[in-house]
Write an enzyme that holds these catalytic residues in place. Sequence first.
Site, PDB file in Angstrom:
ATOM      1  N   GLU A  45      -8.978 -58.261   1.743  1.00 16.18           N
ATOM      2  CA  GLU A  45     -10.975 -57.638   2.821  1.00 16.18           C
ATOM      3  C   GLU A  45     -11.433 -57.667   0.834  1.00 16.18           C
ATOM      4  O   GLU A  45     -11.139 -56.791   0.122  1.00 16.18           O
ATOM      5  CB  GLU A  45     -10.976 -56.921   3.438  1.00 16.18           C
ATOM      6  CG  GLU A  45     -11.990 -56.406   4.304  1.00 16.18           C
ATOM      7  CD  GLU A  45     -13.096 -55.611   4.031  1.00 16.18           C
ATOM      8  OE1 GLU A  45     -13.567 -54.757   3.042  1.00 16.18           O
ATOM      9  OE2 GLU A  45     -11.678 -54.034   4.219  1.00 16.18           O
ATOM     10  N   CYS A  96     -16.958 -51.076   2.625  1.00 11.67           N
ATOM     11  CA  CYS A  96     -17.078 -51.948   2.288  1.00 11.67           C
ATOM     12  C   CYS A  96     -18.312 -52.622   2.869  1.00 11.67           C
ATOM     13  O   CYS A  96     -19.246 -54.025   3.355  1.00 11.67           O
ATOM     14  CB  CYS A  96     -16.268 -53.033   3.050  1.00 11.67           C
ATOM     15  SG  CYS A  96     -14.495 -51.456   2.803  1.00 11.67           S
TER      16      CYS A  96
END
Lengths: 534, 534
Positions: free
Chosen positions: B271, B308
């Site tokens: 990720e 994120c």
Amino acid sequence: MTASHTIELTGASLIGADEIPGTRSPFQATDPATGAALEPIYHEADEAAVATAAELAWEAFGSYRHTSFEQRAAFLDTIAAELDDLGSVLIDRVHAETGIPAARVQGELARTTGQLRLFAAVVREGSWTGARLDTPNPDRTPLPRPDLRQRKVPLGPVAVFAASNFPLAFSVAGGDTASALAAGAPVIVKAHSAHPGTSELVGRAIRNAVRAHNLPEGTFSLVFGSGQTVGIALVTDPRIRAVGFTGSQQAGIALTAAAAARPVPIPVYAEMSSINPVFVLPGALADRAEELGSGFIASMTTGVGQLCTSPGLVFLVDAPGADRFVRAAAEAVRAATPAPMLYPGIAASFADGARRLATNENIDTVAVADTAPAQAGCSGVPQLFVTTGEQFLDDHQLQDEVFGPASVIVRVADVAQLTAIIDRLEGQLTATIQAAPTDHAHARVLVDRLELIAGRVLFNGWPTGVEVGHAIVHGGPFPATTAPSTTSVGSRAIERFLRPVAYQNVPEELLADELRTGNPLGIWRRIDGAVTQS
Amino acid sequence: MTASHTIELTGASLIGADEIPGTRSPFQATDPATGAALEPIYHEADEAAVATAAELAWEAFGSYRHTSFEQRAAFLDTIAAELDDLGSVLIDRVHAETGIPAARVQGELARTTGQLRLFAAVVREGSWTGARLDTPNPDRTPLPRPDLRQRKVPLGPVAVFAASNFPLAFSVAGGDTASALAAGAPVIVKAHSAHPGTSELVGRAIRNAVRAHNLPEGTFSLVFGSGQTVGIALVTDPRIRAVGFTGSQQAGIALTAAAAARPVPIPVYAEMSSINPVFVLPGALADRAEELGSGFIASMTTGVGQLCTSPGLVFLVDAPGADRFVRAAAEAVRAATPAPMLYPGIAASFADGARRLATNENIDTVAVADTAPAQAGCSGVPQLFVTTGEQFLDDHQLQDEVFGPASVIVRVADVAQLTAIIDRLEGQLTATIQAAPTDHAHARVLVDRLELIAGRVLFNGWPTGVEVGHAIVHGGPFPATTAPSTTSVGSRAIERFLRPVAYQNVPEELLADELRTGNPLGIWRRIDGAVTQS
């Protein structure tokens, strides 16, 4: 050749609704039984044709992915019906182009239409969409719990690379195409050059179904050409979002590398090579050595050894019956009838591989099929070799797949040596155990290790013959495939072309039916993690 | 520093049951609020320590994967309890090493233990194993239908790369570790060097749980070191079978390339980066421009922009209210308090990225937080920029993630230009729509496109804050992740570390409980494709 009389084959790529003659090298199918070239002449497509197909597929994706489950299922059913309608026209052409006996082609056609109908049923059942709803809680502190819903959406247009050895079931309307269309993805198939007429017939059948359901023309295209040009053009086109492939390890790895090098990498689901080891335990040898020896050769010679699941290695634990197994297998090999292989290139590769085995000093030749020299040219001549467990452990080349009717028997000292061997085996599509109830203690050890290296573990059968259903896995660790967490056969194959998306606090009216509160489709979902149909 | 007084930190890697001091470069955590170095001194591990951890993990895999669902769930619950027991010792150390306010750390600890308990519940519920049984039919012609059963097995030992920005929830006992352990996979964590003391505390907690449940020592190891040496050694070790990673795009892509170049490639679930676009439609602007403007900045500055899912781009359709949105956002930026970023390197990167934006001639600066020069050193200074839709379409660099509290407002002519822009956006973890009911016709078009580029689509909220549950997706197309068909948060994360295996005609006594005919575990399965608990 009834086919070319009944339905005119044009030799052109089918790009959406158009027929686009290729501009590059000409090629023709060959009847492997006679060596005769078959009409018409095909020409390889160029990059422009691929780009047109990709553009049409991308356009089609916008509406095709929104077709209802029922619309998509009906489309798949129509493709199956179109193939059934082709009947003997199709069967004759497959036979002519591949040498596969008509009865086997008939079976493969039934499998192919069965697969299409299976995916129609899967789409209708609806749980492939993986719908999940987590109940919101506006009163939670410090932050309210949002309304989260999840479903799967298709990745986008899929490129399918047809295999040579199943001209129907792993080709133009095969499992990759059926599962991608089921997922809501338009498909562009790169035909295999060994059966272009079959490919065109099947491609036209799919196109008829596209028309019958008023789907956008780019839902399906068929391109002819080599992997180097057409294949790489497809895999690197930004509008292609996933690849299904069945074929050689070399080609699969090349396409995977091309896909990984894109600015936006895409998944390649490549099913490549497997030597499908068989392990014969002492109790089984004691009970039925001869039956196992001849059964093994029957499996090895099925489809002239040109099946992904063909058993290429048999490990015999040293025990009474081992010699009888070898004798029975040798006898069956000598009595086997050489048959034409799919196309000249595959026959040449097999001859090379068999020669490599025959000249390997760690191996002895047990038997070669009796054959007149004239027959040997394009034919796959069954042959059987033997080596020891020690030699096998020393020679990694013995794990190289030889695609065709050849196998190596490995005589192993004991079950301890067998487990050492298993730890050195590469990833496999299948692993087979022949065991009597008295072998179960050992068999348990084998299952425990084999499930880590194979996609399918079987008992007291042979690996050839892949049942299409819900529980099948046709996959396995590298180098059997590039995507061990998937299967290319069976209902789970649809998962390859989907990805999950979460919708947070999205108004009900903007949600897809599968995520609506009232479950209008009546499908199985998860509510707060619990499986329910309500 | 209460932590080091209460539980002695050794600065050693935890390799199985051993503590192995590193032999390479020394490093220490820094308190980002004061710049002070924190005891103890850590040393990077060498390749030998990684190899030992991998060997222990492989040994452990043999028995750990056979633990019962209940054993594995109880182990996860114990890890959660051990973390709860650490309480303020852990919270203080996290705060000292990262500058994250204690209340936020408390929340992250609750999320981390909640995640462990969620996976315990998932393991107990049992349907993660994907059990499928297809009924045999010995009477079928021409061939009997075999008994086929399918379940998922773990891939093998997993390497987890901890992130800096969630020192608990995406670190040593974070979602990757929890989901891998739940899947039956031993875990080796590479600690993030910015919070080594936190990592050691959590690593010891996991090790306590390993001991308490008599699990093999190799079930868990923790290594300290840089990505170049320890990271590559882990990813290329043949005993490691999958990788979980949260971090930068550069590091994620490097690890993915290393994993693909192995003799046997393995999946890397990385990720990486996301700029998390927000789309503000006219109705929403008319209704609540000021609220949206300030809400946007609250989201942008959460965690000093180091999440994120931090919104880095806001697209404002030109409509009444757009100017008010910008003014409110600018005001909120100016009033925002700069706060220390996680570690000096991340602060320097942010300063560089913000400077790139400030000097880009296609962009204007709207506002910068008021700050005394002394504060600016290690701090993330919130700042806001503006550009037009046309300029955005011309300048691909505007899509580069700037990790920290900076965003760009893009003023877009109309919804048509918005859809053109979406077609140019890279893959994202999230995409957010701010819409009033009057915007729904336009919102429908946006959802339709955004679900193709994002893992999560949200309405009338902000992307920061990731709910851990069953329906969440924390993932998305490249470059948000390297594996768009997965999620790294939520119950579905377990799927990353599993692969399906089919068992054909395997005797009942040799099958795992989840595949036995009587369903002794009482789990949801598929029988002949139909979902059932019987």
